[in-house]
Design a protein around this motif. Structure first.
Motif, PDB file in Angstrom:
ATOM      1  N   ASP A  22       0.836  -1.206   0.000  1.00  7.25           N
ATOM      2  CA  ASP A  22       0.000   0.000   0.000  1.00  7.25           C
ATOM      3  C   ASP A  22       0.868   1.251   0.000  1.00  7.25           C
ATOM      4  O   ASP A  22       0.618   2.195  -0.752  1.00  7.25           O
ATOM      5  CB  ASP A  22      -0.905   0.018   1.241  1.00  7.25           C
ATOM      6  N   LEU A  23       1.881   1.270   0.853  1.00 11.89           N
ATOM      7  CA  LEU A  23       2.739   2.456   0.962  1.00 11.89           C
ATOM      8  C   LEU A  23       3.506   2.696  -0.325  1.00 11.89           C
ATOM      9  O   LEU A  23       3.625   3.835  -0.785  1.00 11.89           O
ATOM     10  CB  LEU A  23       3.716   2.301   2.136  1.00 11.89           C
ATOM     11  N   GLU A  24       3.999   1.621  -0.935  1.00  7.48           N
ATOM     12  CA  GLU A  24       4.744   1.773  -2.183  1.00  7.48           C
ATOM     13  C   GLU A  24       3.848   2.332  -3.280  1.00  7.48           C
ATOM     14  O   GLU A  24       4.257   3.211  -4.046  1.00  7.48           O
ATOM     15  CB  GLU A  24       5.320   0.416  -2.621  1.00  7.48           C
ATOM     16  N   LEU A  25       2.603   1.854  -3.348  1.00  5.97           N
ATOM     17  CA  LEU A  25       1.686   2.333  -4.384  1.00  5.97           C
ATOM     18  C   LEU A  25       1.285   3.784  -4.155  1.00  5.97           C
ATOM     19  O   LEU A  25       1.137   4.542  -5.112  1.00  5.97           O
ATOM     20  CB  LEU A  25       0.457   1.431  -4.458  1.00  5.97           C
ATOM     21  N   ILE A  26       1.125   4.156  -2.891  1.00  4.12           N
ATOM     22  CA  ILE A  26       0.775   5.542  -2.596  1.00  4.12           C
ATOM     23  C   ILE A  26       1.920   6.470  -3.006  1.00  4.12           C
ATOM     24  O   ILE A  26       1.701   7.563  -3.515  1.00  4.12           O
ATOM     25  CB  ILE A  26       0.408   5.698  -1.106  1.00  4.12           C
ATOM     26  N   THR A  69      -2.780   9.536  -8.072  1.00  2.00           N
ATOM     27  CA  THR A  69      -4.141   9.586  -7.516  1.00  2.00           C
ATOM     28  C   THR A  69      -4.160   9.128  -6.066  1.00  2.00           C
ATOM     29  O   THR A  69      -4.742   9.784  -5.199  1.00  2.00           O
ATOM     30  CB  THR A  69      -5.089   8.688  -8.340  1.00  2.00           C
ATOM     31  N   TYR A  70      -3.545   7.982  -5.792  1.00  2.00           N
ATOM     32  CA  TYR A  70      -3.517   7.479  -4.423  1.00  2.00           C
ATOM     33  C   TYR A  70      -2.787   8.452  -3.497  1.00  2.00           C
ATOM     34  O   TYR A  70      -3.142   8.636  -2.344  1.00  2.00           O
ATOM     35  CB  TYR A  70      -2.820   6.117  -4.354  1.00  2.00           C
ATOM     36  N   GLU A  98      -3.218   2.040 -10.563  1.00  2.00           N
ATOM     37  CA  GLU A  98      -3.772   2.901 -11.612  1.00  2.00           C
ATOM     38  C   GLU A  98      -4.784   3.865 -11.021  1.00  2.00           C
ATOM     39  O   GLU A  98      -5.660   4.371 -11.711  1.00  2.00           O
ATOM     40  CB  GLU A  98      -4.439   2.048 -12.692  1.00  2.00           C
ATOM     41  N   GLY A  99      -4.686   4.070  -9.738  1.00  2.55           N
ATOM     42  CA  GLY A  99      -5.585   5.001  -9.093  1.00  2.55           C
ATOM     43  C   GLY A  99      -7.015   4.499  -9.017  1.00  2.55           C
ATOM     44  O   GLY A  99      -7.934   5.256  -8.724  1.00  2.55           O
TER      45      GLY A  99
END
Ligand SMILES: Nc1ncnc2c1ncn2[C@@H]1O[C@H](COP(=O)(O)OP(=O)(O)O)[C@@H](O)[C@H]1O
Ligand SMILES: [Mg+2]
Length: 253
Positions: free
Chosen positions: A57-61, A66-67, A218-219
């Motif tokens: 989750d942190l890496e994607l944010i 968007t995230y 991809e948000g």
């Protein structure tokens, strides 16, 4: 004196029935959406899947615009950080949780424990005995159901024979129900559940792909995350909100 949080576990012997999924969904819903203070103790050694989900989750944010924006808005609004996820061995889970609660300056309303399915280990049983409430996902597969029932029955016996146990209640709930309605097979199974005197939640959870949806990079809207609550549009028809309202009432949060 600090407030004593409730200890809650989604637990059963079988793997793959939704323990980790509902731990995360409940924690994120109560923390980000309902304003309760929540901590999660991930004791599912060696997978530590909740801890790993937080890392993803942190890496994607970090990498998704968007995230990143959504996270910024959310955390500014709620004025607190993401809830803590603490790793522990199943045997040491309670001590680790209590040390954390003593040292942390925040007060917590509820601590969720994600315990491994191996209930024949004394360490897991000892930790389970310290829960205030246990919620057991069951699915309509004969073997899985039998194992879920035997788990519930033995926890209930422990409850009766051991006066020191904290457990105030163990509740079963149907997960991964095919189709919109429960079939006759469920009625048959529910008779057995009744005969054992085991409480069953009114809400059942359908089998839907949403329960597998995490942050995707991809948000896209997200269902299951340690950093966001369940997406408002996706929650409709998932019965998740109904389940969590029912659970919140039972544990008197
Ligand atoms: N109601 C549901 N509908 C569809 N998939 C689900 C549902 N509940 C759980 N799953 C999926 O089943 C898999 C196993 O769930 P998980 O929570 O990891 O089980 P456990 O922790 O009990 O091993 C996961 O991929 C999860 O996304
Ligand atoms: Mg799990």
């Amino acid at each position: 004196m600090k407030k004593e949080p409730l200890f809650v576990a989604f637990s059963t012997q079988k793997g793959g029935v939704g323990k980790t999924t509902f731990t995360v969904l409940a924690a994120s819903y109560l923390y980000y959406l309902k304003g309760y203070n929540v901590a999660v103790v991930d004791c599912d050694f060696p997978q530590y899947s909740i801890q790993k989900m937080r890392k993803r989750d942190l890496e994607l944010i970090e990498s998704d615009e968007t995230y990143h924006r959504l996270a910024f808005e959310q955390f500014s609004k709620i004025g607190k950080k993401a809830y803590p996820i603490i790793c522990a061995s199943p045997d040491g889970a309670i001590d680790v949780a209590n040390d954390f609660l003593d040292e942390d300056r925040n007060e917590y309303d509820v601590v969720f424990f994600d315990l491994p399915g191996t209930v024949n280990s004394q360490g897991v049983l000892d930790s389970l005995a310290r829960m205030d409430y246990i919620f057991t996902p069951i699915i309509s597969d004969r073997l899985v159901l039998e194992s879920g029932l035997s788990f519930a029955v033995s926890m209930n016996e422990l409850l009766i024979t051991n006066p020191e146990i904290n457990l105030k209640g163990l509740y079963l709930f149907w997960n991964m129900v095919d189709g919109r309605e429960k079939t006759d097979l469920y009625t048959v199974y529910e008779q057995t559940i009744n005969e054992f005197g085991l409480p069953l939640l009114k809400t059942f959870i359908p089998d839907t792909k949403r329960y597998r949806k995490e942050l995707s990079g991809e948000g896209k809207p997200v269902f299951r995350s340690t950093m966001f609550p369940v997406n408002k549009k996706m929650v409709c028809g998932s019965n998740l909100e109904e389940l969590l309202i029912e659970i919140t009432r039972i544990i008197k949060l």
